[in-house]
Scaffold this motif. Sequence first.
Motif, PDB file in Angstrom:
ATOM      1  N   ASP A   5       0.863  -1.186   0.000  1.00 58.59           N
ATOM      2  CA  ASP A   5       0.000   0.000   0.000  1.00 58.59           C
ATOM      3  C   ASP A   5       0.895   1.230   0.000  1.00 58.59           C
ATOM      4  OD1 ASP A   5      -1.648   2.148   0.605  1.00 58.59           O
ATOM      5  OD2 ASP A   5      -2.960   0.944   1.884  1.00 58.59           O
ATOM      6  N   PRO A   6       0.810   2.112  -1.022  1.00 61.02           N
ATOM      7  CA  PRO A   6       1.733   3.266  -1.088  1.00 61.02           C
ATOM      8  C   PRO A   6       1.611   4.187   0.108  1.00 61.02           C
ATOM      9  CG  PRO A   6      -0.059   3.484  -2.691  1.00 61.02           C
ATOM     10  CD  PRO A   6      -0.130   2.075  -2.158  1.00 61.02           C
ATOM     11  N   ARG A   7       0.468   4.158   0.784  1.00 56.27           N
ATOM     12  CA  ARG A   7       0.320   5.017   1.964  1.00 56.27           C
ATOM     13  C   ARG A   7       1.270   4.621   3.091  1.00 56.27           C
ATOM     14  NH1 ARG A   7      -6.053   4.242   2.531  1.00 56.27           N
ATOM     15  NH2 ARG A   7      -5.313   2.137   2.043  1.00 56.27           N
ATOM     16  N   LEU A   8       1.674   3.345   3.113  1.00 58.37           N
ATOM     17  CA  LEU A   8       2.537   2.871   4.198  1.00 58.37           C
ATOM     18  C   LEU A   8       3.976   3.336   4.039  1.00 58.37           C
ATOM     19  CD1 LEU A   8       1.200  -0.789   4.505  1.00 58.37           C
ATOM     20  CD2 LEU A   8       0.533   1.226   5.830  1.00 58.37           C
ATOM     21  N   SER A   9       4.342   3.648   2.805  1.00 60.07           N
ATOM     22  CA  SER A   9       5.736   4.043   2.569  1.00 60.07           C
ATOM     23  C   SER A   9       5.867   5.497   2.140  1.00 60.07           C
ATOM     24  CB  SER A   9       6.351   3.137   1.499  1.00 60.07           C
ATOM     25  OG  SER A   9       5.587   3.204   0.301  1.00 60.07           O
TER      26      SER A   9
END
Length: 504
Positions: A5-9
Amino acid sequence: MSDLDPRLSDKSVFPDPTYKETVLKPLFDGAKTHHVDGFRRIDRAHLVMLVETGILDHAQASAIAGALEAIDRDVDPAQLVYTGEVEDFFFLIEKELKSRLGADIAGRLHTARSRNDIDHTLFKLGLKERIDALIAKAQNLLEAMIRAAEREKATLIVAYTHGQPAQPSTFGHYLSAAIEVLIRDIERFAEARKIVNLSPMGAAAITTSGFPINRERVAELLGFAAPLRNSYSCIAASDYITSTYSSIELMFIHLGRLIQDFQFWTSFEVGQMYVPNAFVQISSIMPQKRNPVPIEHMRHLSSQTMGRARTVLDVIHNTPFTDMNDSEGETQQMGYEAFASASRVLDLLAAFIEAVRIDPARVQDNIRRSCITITELADSLVRIEDLSFRQAHEIAATVAKAVVAKGGGLAKDGYEPFLEAFKHATGKEPSFDRAKFEELVSPEYFVRIRDRTGGPAEKPMADALAHYKATAQAFVAQTAKQSADEANAARALNEKFQTLVETR
């Protein structure tokens, strides 16, 4: 890694440098140029309302008032450079309030409002100011045109249809036609202002607020006629923009046609309008040339104005019925360019119309060469000789052809062809002599006998000019009332705000 999930990184920090330079900085620079006073007025009016309704207590409101005054004193918007530390000018003011009051007190000013209703109120304040200035310039042009029409009410011109000489009229009669269009354009602009003159404040994001706000009071303090009733409309309806720029577009389509005629009239071949030296530029190589260049500037500036107004309308086209950036900062700033070029045209055209004159010798020669009084000969044959109009028209056409073929004029060279054509068509002699014929084909008689409502004769022109003058005076009275209302609102807001400042 691509499956995460791009939000996590996401370790990015607002604002992205490119977003900052391409969007946020231009918006900030536009706001500090165009809307500082609007922000100031909205903050102060909202604060007065919050304390009057008991949403803030007097001590809180006084502290905020003092800080707002200090910000006005300490922060010069013209010197501000956008750094990206805050999102926009609104948040800059909030940051300044926090530095002076702390987050708790500073944050209370934003109770029951949103950037949505603030923005549209801000834009309406900016438009009202510009509309009022442009209407004043349009009224100045109207008055200049009325004075010129009065002065030139008996000055003969050649009137054209399809680019060809058609009938004699007067410059005053011609200007009267343009005056009536300009009156309607000003009326359209005044109607657009009524739409602009409704306050969005209190709509908050979309649906108003659960706080006991007084929208009517804020509207009053900001100089609006009333709140815009539906709160969704406050943030979604952009007809205040489209009505304004439609009015500008139409006005300069119409003025552009008048200006185009002036270009044609001042050509060497037509030459019926004389432009004074003050409005003439010389050629750098051809010493004989008198170039009425201001006409060209008015023409292309009118086209620029119309195009800029149309661009605003195109931006709004097919947008969703909601709050949106399409109708906000950058579109507003782009639209201001239409007001700027419009102002230049109105000022220059008013001065130009005051200065130009009709060249009577060229008019008389053009009338003579074009036989444009022949219509009245046909009409007179119907009235005097009791012919059908078609028969009279055929006689008149025969006369005109003969005179044009000879290169002469109706008064001097038309009587003999008339006698021949009349006798051939009717089998008898006409009942009037050469002197009467010369009167019937004179441009002065042509104008004098056209005395129906709207005609160029003395009586209908006097009636028309009286009406135009009364309309112009009514516009002036309306403008004066609007100015007084705005000044009273500004004075009331300042008094209420200063009461808060002084009782800290």
